[in-house]
Design a protein around this motif. Structure first.
Motif, PDB file in Angstrom:
ATOM      1  N   UNK A  34       0.834  -1.209   0.000  1.00  0.00           N
ATOM      2  CA  UNK A  34       0.000   0.000   0.000  1.00  0.00           C
ATOM      3  C   UNK A  34       0.866   1.254   0.000  1.00  0.00           C
ATOM      4  N   UNK A  35       1.956   1.208   0.742  1.00  0.00           N
ATOM      5  CA  UNK A  35       2.897   2.326   0.785  1.00  0.00           C
ATOM      6  C   UNK A  35       3.470   2.601  -0.611  1.00  0.00           C
ATOM      7  N   UNK A  52      13.106   1.957   1.762  1.00  0.00           N
ATOM      8  CA  UNK A  52      12.458   1.725   3.057  1.00  0.00           C
ATOM      9  C   UNK A  52      13.294   0.779   3.914  1.00  0.00           C
ATOM     10  N   UNK A  53      13.817  -0.281   3.307  1.00  0.00           N
ATOM     11  CA  UNK A  53      14.652  -1.217   4.054  1.00  0.00           C
ATOM     12  C   UNK A  53      15.900  -0.526   4.586  1.00  0.00           C
ATOM     13  N   UNK A  54      16.491   0.337   3.772  1.00  0.00           N
ATOM     14  CA  UNK A  54      17.674   1.077   4.222  1.00  0.00           C
ATOM     15  C   UNK A  54      17.335   1.977   5.406  1.00  0.00           C
ATOM     16  N   UNK A  55      16.162   2.617   5.361  1.00  0.00           N
ATOM     17  CA  UNK A  55      15.734   3.451   6.488  1.00  0.00           C
ATOM     18  C   UNK A  55      15.524   2.604   7.740  1.00  0.00           C
ATOM     19  N   UNK A  56      14.930   1.426   7.581  1.00  0.00           N
ATOM     20  CA  UNK A  56      14.726   0.541   8.729  1.00  0.00           C
ATOM     21  C   UNK A  56      16.067   0.134   9.344  1.00  0.00           C
ATOM     22  N   UNK A  57      17.034  -0.163   8.501  1.00  0.00           N
ATOM     23  CA  UNK A  57      18.363  -0.535   9.008  1.00  0.00           C
ATOM     24  C   UNK A  57      18.980   0.616   9.798  1.00  0.00           C
ATOM     25  N   UNK A  58      18.878   1.832   9.256  1.00  0.00           N
ATOM     26  CA  UNK A  58      19.441   2.994   9.942  1.00  0.00           C
ATOM     27  C   UNK A  58      18.764   3.247  11.275  1.00  0.00           C
ATOM     28  N   UNK A  73       9.858   4.873   9.829  1.00  0.00           N
ATOM     29  CA  UNK A  73      10.730   4.682   8.673  1.00  0.00           C
ATOM     30  C   UNK A  73       9.980   4.943   7.371  1.00  0.00           C
ATOM     31  N   UNK A  74       8.695   4.589   7.326  1.00  0.00           N
ATOM     32  CA  UNK A  74       7.898   4.907   6.139  1.00  0.00           C
ATOM     33  C   UNK A  74       7.762   6.416   5.963  1.00  0.00           C
ATOM     34  N   UNK A  75       7.520   7.131   7.051  1.00  0.00           N
ATOM     35  CA  UNK A  75       7.402   8.590   6.974  1.00  0.00           C
ATOM     36  C   UNK A  75       8.713   9.190   6.474  1.00  0.00           C
ATOM     37  N   UNK A  76       9.833   8.747   7.040  1.00  0.00           N
ATOM     38  CA  UNK A  76      11.136   9.246   6.626  1.00  0.00           C
ATOM     39  C   UNK A  76      11.384   8.973   5.144  1.00  0.00           C
ATOM     40  N   UNK A  77      11.051   7.761   4.705  1.00  0.00           N
ATOM     41  CA  UNK A  77      11.270   7.389   3.309  1.00  0.00           C
ATOM     42  C   UNK A  77      10.406   8.228   2.376  1.00  0.00           C
ATOM     43  N   UNK A  78       9.158   8.449   2.755  1.00  0.00           N
ATOM     44  CA  UNK A  78       8.260   9.259   1.926  1.00  0.00           C
ATOM     45  C   UNK A  78       8.804  10.673   1.756  1.00  0.00           C
ATOM     46  N   UNK A  79       9.317  11.254   2.815  1.00  0.00           N
ATOM     47  CA  UNK A  79       9.881  12.605   2.746  1.00  0.00           C
ATOM     48  C   UNK A  79      11.139  12.618   1.875  1.00  0.00           C
ATOM     49  N   UNK A  80      11.985  11.587   2.045  1.00  0.00           N
ATOM     50  CA  UNK A  80      13.246  11.547   1.311  1.00  0.00           C
ATOM     51  C   UNK A  80      13.032  11.364  -0.187  1.00  0.00           C
ATOM     52  N   UNK A  81      12.201  10.370  -0.584  1.00  0.00           N
ATOM     53  CA  UNK A  81      12.069  10.069  -2.011  1.00  0.00           C
ATOM     54  C   UNK A  81      11.285  11.151  -2.749  1.00  0.00           C
ATOM     55  N   UNK A  84      10.937  16.081   0.022  1.00  0.00           N
ATOM     56  CA  UNK A  84      10.177  16.971   0.889  1.00  0.00           C
ATOM     57  C   UNK A  84       8.853  17.438   0.333  1.00  0.00           C
ATOM     58  N   UNK A  85       8.424  16.885  -0.805  1.00  0.00           N
ATOM     59  CA  UNK A  85       7.200  17.349  -1.452  1.00  0.00           C
ATOM     60  C   UNK A  85       5.982  16.475  -1.162  1.00  0.00           C
ATOM     61  N   UNK A  86       6.145  15.409  -0.399  1.00  0.00           N
ATOM     62  CA  UNK A  86       5.013  14.512  -0.142  1.00  0.00           C
ATOM     63  C   UNK A  86       3.901  15.278   0.565  1.00  0.00           C
ATOM     64  N   UNK A  87       2.649  15.155   0.102  1.00  0.00           N
ATOM     65  CA  UNK A  87       1.547  15.896   0.732  1.00  0.00           C
ATOM     66  C   UNK A  87       1.281  15.430   2.161  1.00  0.00           C
ATOM     67  N   UNK A  88       0.728  16.317   2.960  1.00  0.00           N
ATOM     68  CA  UNK A  88       0.422  15.994   4.360  1.00  0.00           C
ATOM     69  C   UNK A  88      -0.560  14.845   4.469  1.00  0.00           C
ATOM     70  N   UNK A  89      -1.479  14.730   3.492  1.00  0.00           N
ATOM     71  CA  UNK A  89      -2.482  13.666   3.603  1.00  0.00           C
ATOM     72  C   UNK A  89      -1.832  12.282   3.433  1.00  0.00           C
ATOM     73  N   UNK A  90      -0.706  12.210   2.715  1.00  0.00           N
ATOM     74  CA  UNK A  90      -0.001  10.936   2.588  1.00  0.00           C
ATOM     75  C   UNK A  90       0.643  10.556   3.928  1.00  0.00           C
ATOM     76  N   UNK A  91       1.242  11.519   4.600  1.00  0.00           N
ATOM     77  CA  UNK A  91       1.800  11.259   5.940  1.00  0.00           C
ATOM     78  C   UNK A  91       0.688  10.813   6.882  1.00  0.00           C
TER      79      UNK A  91
END
Length: 234
Positions: A34-35, A52-58, A73-81, A84-91
């Motif tokens: 879904x992510x 996402x896996x790399x974020x989980x490892x970190x 980690x999903x939130x961090x990945x969404x922002x990174x990929x 910084x443009x991911x909409x607030x509703x996705x978070x």
């Protein structure tokens, strides 16, 4: 193929919880899919899963195992990929998915409900599981299995020293049962216990490891029913 039987000296069973007694990794896989759909405008699924896996490892050393760390980690990945443009509703939707996972009912794996009470009559059962303390306690309560265990250990990691601390002088009389070669089998064997591996339907990338060589204290079972048969044939 299952080996004939465990040594008769086994008196204590250590049991993993997630993906040994109840489903767990399947819910992570569904949420991860879904992510990927939610972030499809920024990155295709395969490289996104790698990010996402790399974020989980970190983050593992900061957040530990479990859904809350996965969600962060999903939130961090969404922002990174999205740079910084991911909409607030996705978070918001990511946080909702995490809450849904935390609230998901427990689904016992085949054979557990029938076999574990019988095993509790013959062995001292000790739960040894990784994850978020509060959530693991909630899952154990919901499972209806809590009264079968003589002791419960929710740990941050499963190392050789973890099993030495929990089972101490009783290691030679202990068999650890679990789905993870890395966490349930290799360190338990190295500590001096026997071990029974039940492969899960899904395996988290961070739990992958090569199986140990055949030996007198390492056993394989295709299901929890087979674990019970292996033990009861002694």
């Amino acid at each position: 193929m299952e080996r004939a039987s465990l040594p008769s000296s086994i008196k204590i069973l250590g049991l993993d919880a997630d993906d040994t007694l109840w489903q767990n990794e399947e819910f992570f896989r569904l949420t991860q899919d879904r992510f990927a759909d939610m972030l499809s405008a920024y990155m295709p699924p395969d490289p996104l899963h790698a990010e996402l896996l790399a974020a989980e490892r970190r983050n593992l050393g900061r957040y530990g195992y479990g859904i809350k760390g996965f969600m962060l980690s999903m939130v961090e990945t969404a922002i990174d990929v999205s740079k910084g443009q991911v909409p607030a509703h996705v978070i918001h939707d990511i946080l909702t998915m995490g809450r849904d996972m935390l609230n998901h009912p427990i689904h016992l794996l085949p054979g557990v409900a029938e076999c574990l009470p019988r095993l509790a009559q013959e062995y001292a059962l000790v739960l040894v599981t990784k994850g978020d303390l509060l959530h693991q306690e909630q899952k154990l309560a919901q499972s209806g299995l809590g009264d079968l265990f003589e002791d419960v250990h929710i740990v941050s990691e499963k190392h050789i020293t973890t099993y030495q601390r929990i089972f101490g002088a009783q290691l030679a009389a202990t068999a650890m049962v679990g789905n993870s070669i890395k966490s349930d089998i290799l360190p338990a064997l190295a500590a001096g216990a026997a071990a029974i591996h039940i492969p899960g339907r899904y395996e988290w990338e961070m739990e992958k490891a090569d199986a140990p060589p055949e030996g007198p204290r390492f056993f394989k079972a295709s299901s929890f029913n087979k674990v019970s048969a292996l033990l009861m044939e002694m």
